[in-house]
Design an enzyme around this catalytic site. Structure first.
Site, mmCIF file in Angstrom:
data_model
loop_
_atom_site.group_PDB
_atom_site.id
_atom_site.type_symbol
_atom_site.label_atom_id
_atom_site.label_comp_id
_atom_site.label_asym_id
_atom_site.label_seq_id
_atom_site.Cartn_x
_atom_site.Cartn_y
_atom_site.Cartn_z
ATOM 1 N N HIS A 53 -5.790 11.120 4.050
ATOM 2 C CA HIS A 53 -5.129 9.761 3.743
ATOM 3 C C HIS A 53 -4.374 9.771 2.738
ATOM 4 C CE1 HIS A 53 -4.417 5.744 4.522
ATOM 5 N NE2 HIS A 53 -4.167 5.714 3.267
ATOM 6 N N GLU A 54 -5.075 10.088 1.495
ATOM 7 C CA GLU A 54 -4.384 10.092 0.438
ATOM 8 C C GLU A 54 -3.390 11.081 -0.008
ATOM 9 O OE1 GLU A 54 -4.395 7.394 -1.368
ATOM 10 O OE2 GLU A 54 -6.263 6.503 -0.221
ATOM 11 N N CYS A 94 -4.640 0.861 4.688
ATOM 12 C CA CYS A 94 -3.844 1.424 3.087
ATOM 13 C C CYS A 94 -3.816 0.475 2.313
ATOM 14 C CB CYS A 94 -2.574 2.116 3.966
ATOM 15 S SG CYS A 94 -1.743 2.883 2.476
#
Length: 138
Positions: free
Chosen positions: A135-136, A93
């Site tokens: 993830h986003e 990340c």
């Protein structure tokens, strides 16, 4: 299109609940353009608005496809559903530089939302693209 500094883990904006976007105006278009430029500068494949200090529900993504092309788009007010299968792989990340962890995600998901112009997005995504979208959205 200026680069925006990526906020690092511990910054309070990363814990804020992102607001729904209702106005598809020049400021949103500028934000999306800045996010793409920032994501490229930091060598990422995705970037959420809160990572550049904006608590709004939008992310950008650019994932390589076979043959050298890329899946590149922005999603405003994303919603994920219809999760199928499982994949486990290492993720990093931009807000947690140098840290990679194995994370289990759905292999495919339905991604719905709007593009930066307010046009609907509704597609099934799978593999690395599904991982990046999940993830986003997190």
């Amino acid at each position: 299109m200026p680069l925006r500094p990526v906020r690092i883990y511990g910054d309070p904006v990363l814990r804020q609940k992102a607001r729904e976007i209702r106005d598809f105006d020049d400021s949103l278009h500028a934000l999306v353009a800045d996010m793409f430029e920032t994501m490229h500068a930091y060598q990422g494949v995705g970037l959420a608005a809160n990572q550049v200090g904006v608590a709004q529900r939008v992310f950008v993504i650019e994932v390589p496809r076979e043959g050298g092309s890329h899946d590149r788009f922005a999603v405003v007010n994303p919603v994920l559903s219809d999760r199928k299968g499982k994949q486990r792989d290492e993720e990093g990340c931009l807000s947690m530089p140098g840290i990679n962890e194995e994370v289990e995600r759905a292999l495919s998901v339905r991604l719905r939302g709007l593009d930066e112009h307010g046009q609907p997005i509704d597609r099934m995504v799978e593999g690395f693209l599904a991982r990046a979208a999940q993830h986003e959205t997190d």
